[in-house]
Enzyme design. Structure first.
Site, PDB file in Angstrom:
ATOM      1  NE  ARG A 182      36.122  36.656  38.540  1.00  0.00           N
ATOM      2  CZ  ARG A 182      35.677  37.269  38.114  1.00  0.00           C
ATOM      3  NH1 ARG A 182      34.764  36.403  37.636  1.00  0.00           N
ATOM      4  NH2 ARG A 182      36.882  37.929  36.975  1.00  0.00           N
ATOM      5  CG  HIS A 189      38.115  43.065  38.780  1.00  0.00           C
ATOM      6  ND1 HIS A 189      39.024  41.664  38.429  1.00  0.00           N
ATOM      7  CD2 HIS A 189      37.199  42.757  37.529  1.00  0.00           C
ATOM      8  CE1 HIS A 189      38.494  40.931  37.816  1.00  0.00           C
ATOM      9  NE2 HIS A 189      37.858  41.463  37.050  1.00  0.00           N
ATOM     10  CD  GLN A 228      38.573  45.092  33.109  1.00  0.00           C
ATOM     11  OE1 GLN A 228      37.667  43.241  33.817  1.00  0.00           O
ATOM     12  NE2 GLN A 228      38.451  45.131  32.625  1.00  0.00           N
ATOM     13  CG  ASP A 255      31.475  46.740  37.046  1.00  0.00           C
ATOM     14  OD1 ASP A 255      30.703  45.843  35.069  1.00  0.00           O
ATOM     15  OD2 ASP A 255      31.584  46.168  37.488  1.00  0.00           O
ATOM     16  CB  CYS A 311      34.813  46.308  33.849  1.00  0.00           C
ATOM     17  SG  CYS A 311      33.361  45.029  34.495  1.00  0.00           S
ATOM     18  NE  ARG A 336      41.829  41.337  32.948  1.00  0.00           N
ATOM     19  CZ  ARG A 336      40.566  40.309  33.725  1.00  0.00           C
ATOM     20  NH1 ARG A 336      39.489  40.577  33.320  1.00  0.00           N
ATOM     21  NH2 ARG A 336      40.934  40.011  34.777  1.00  0.00           N
TER      22      ARG A 336
HETATM   23  N1   CP Z   1      35.885  41.214  33.663  1.00  0.00           N
HETATM   24  C1   CP Z   1      35.803  40.191  33.935  1.00  0.00           C
HETATM   25  O1   CP Z   1      36.853  40.161  34.776  1.00  0.00           O
HETATM   26  O2   CP Z   1      35.240  38.976  32.709  1.00  0.00           O
HETATM   27  P1   CP Z   1      34.802  37.534  33.705  1.00  0.00           P
HETATM   28  O3   CP Z   1      34.032  38.066  34.358  1.00  0.00           O
HETATM   29  O4   CP Z   1      34.372  37.178  32.714  1.00  0.00           O
HETATM   30  O5   CP Z   1      36.162  37.043  34.492  1.00  0.00           O
HETATM   31  N1  NVA Z   2      30.894  44.195  39.340  1.00  0.00           N
HETATM   32  C1  NVA Z   2      30.966  43.302  38.691  1.00  0.00           C
HETATM   33  C2  NVA Z   2      32.542  42.776  37.637  1.00  0.00           C
HETATM   34  C3  NVA Z   2      32.604  41.386  37.137  1.00  0.00           C
HETATM   35  C4  NVA Z   2      33.555  41.532  36.168  1.00  0.00           C
HETATM   36  C5  NVA Z   2      31.184  41.680  39.989  1.00  0.00           C
HETATM   37  O1  NVA Z   2      31.574  41.911  40.302  1.00  0.00           O
HETATM   38  O2  NVA Z   2      30.327  40.933  39.836  1.00  0.00           O
END
Ligand code: CP
Ligand code: NVA
Length: 361
Positions: A138, A165, A168, A260, A300, A328
């Site tokens: 990440r 992502h 997701q 989102d 999400c 997920r």
């Molecule tokens: N939706 C999602 O990726 O959640 P987290 O940021 O908690 O991993």
């Molecule tokens: N678009 C958001 C998604 C979090 C799961 C981010 O990148 O923070």
């Protein structure tokens, strides 16, 4: 935007038709897709073909319905999760996914420094590949994922970057398949920021033959590269991609409405600027009345309640956000099985899993 868009409000007989077979038609097709995916990276949904996407979906249904059949499928496999940003769902669902298949997860909290600062990304990759069977990242920069992916001999998975992502989107369209039987012809509307989540949803929806509409404020559209890739996939599958700045129009008749946050991780200093711009794009009761009667609401998570979505919508009977969160785990389990070997076909019993979407038309 200025990009080609496909108008989706056409009569049924004028809707685009798939040029390639959608779904997995045989054991041989599944085996071929699984063979092709073994050892690969997943940095972007666009790394997947139509058949590979269908195979991941089919395996996700199988692992959810028959988890015991995969209990030892990843015995002793080592997965490292290196996260530069916070996470609840992604971390825990990856850990649960590999643990319940006999493997092991090691979490590295990378939130206090950026990957590549202490030593080069190539050197990080060449170390990790000696100990690990799969690397899950990440990151802020998407290039971090691709650079480690290009250097590591083991699969690298994007668990969220500033560009996409993908995990997701796998879970989200799996959730829609459960709900509607198939995503072919499904009217899927995303309202909000043309961000990482939006990018992966567009690409995934297009691969599965959905009609994807994206409504954003001006200046917050998805990237042109993603738009072009999604349109190219949609032309294969009979899906479509439509872009607009009109949220109410976008939601009209939708089977699924998705939003989102408008301030993603790392954009906190833009909050004052973004908040008023995204106000007209809030998913609230009024907007949801434009959608089909059977429409579902998706997010999400984490949600900023009262900002991009109201409590009433998020907590309504239409909301399937916790199904998404649960899925997920199943979708990532399917992905890990595909990338590490251990995938096997258990054809999906559509009769048990839900009605075909056509019955809702
Ligand atoms: N939706 C999602 O990726 O959640 P987290 O940021 O908690 O991993
Ligand atoms: N678009 C958001 C998604 C979090 C799961 C981010 O990148 O923070």
């Amino acid at each position: 935007m200025g990009s080609k868009t496909v108008v989706m409000n056409l009569p049924e007989h004028e809707l685009p038709r798939p040029k390639v077979a959608l779904g997995i038609q045989s054991d041989a097709a599944f085996t071929e897709a699984a063979k092709g995916l073994r050892g690969r990276d997943l940095a972007s949904i666009s790394d997947l073909t139509v058949q590979e996407m269908a195979a991941v979906m089919e395996l996700a249904h199988a692992v959810k319905a028959h988890p015991e059949d995969f209990r030892h499928a990843l015995d002793a496999k080592q997965m490292v999760l290196i996260f530069e940003k916070a996470s609840l769902r992604t971390r825990l669902t990856f850990e649960a996914a590999i643990n319940t298949c006999g493997g092991n997860a090691i979490f590295v909290d990378q939130t206090h420094s950026v990957l590549g600062e202490r030593e080069s990304l190539a050197d990080v990759a060449h170390n990790l590949e000696r100990w690990m069977d799969v690397i899950v990242l990440r990151t802020y920069a998407h290039d971090t994922v691709t650079e480690i992916g290009d250097n590591a001999k083991v699969p690298v998975v994007n668990a969220l970057s500033d560009w996409e992502h993908p995990c997701q989107a796998l879970a989200d369209f799996f959730t829609l398949e459960e709900r509607f039987g198939s995503c072919e012809g499904l009217k899927f509307t995303y309202v909000g920021d043309g961000n990482n989540v939006c990018h992966s949803l567009m690409l995934a929806g297009a691969l599965l033959g959905a009609h994807v509409t994206v409504a954003t404020p001006k200046g917050y559209e998805p990237d042109l590269e993603i738009i072009h890739k999604a349109i190219a996939s949609a032309e294969q599958t009979g899906g479509s991609i439509q872009l607009t700045h009109d949220a109410a129009k976008a939601v009209t008749g939708a089977d699924a409405v998705y939003t989102d946050v408008c301030i993603s991780m790392g954009q906190e200093n833009e909050a004052t600027k973004r908040t008023p711009i995204f106000r007209p794009y809030q998913v609230n009761e009024g907007l949801m009345t434009q959608a089909a009667e059977h429409a579902v609401f998706m997010h999400c998570l984490p949600a900023h309640r009262g900002q991009e979505v109201t409590d009433v919508v998020l907590d309504s009977a239409q909301s399937i956000v916790f199904d998404q969160a649960e899925n997920r785990m199943h979708a990532q389990k399917a992905l890990l099985l595909m990338l590490l070997g251990g995938a096997k076909r258990i054809p999906r019993d559509r009769g048990l899993n839900g009605k075909r979407r056509k019955s809702l038309a």
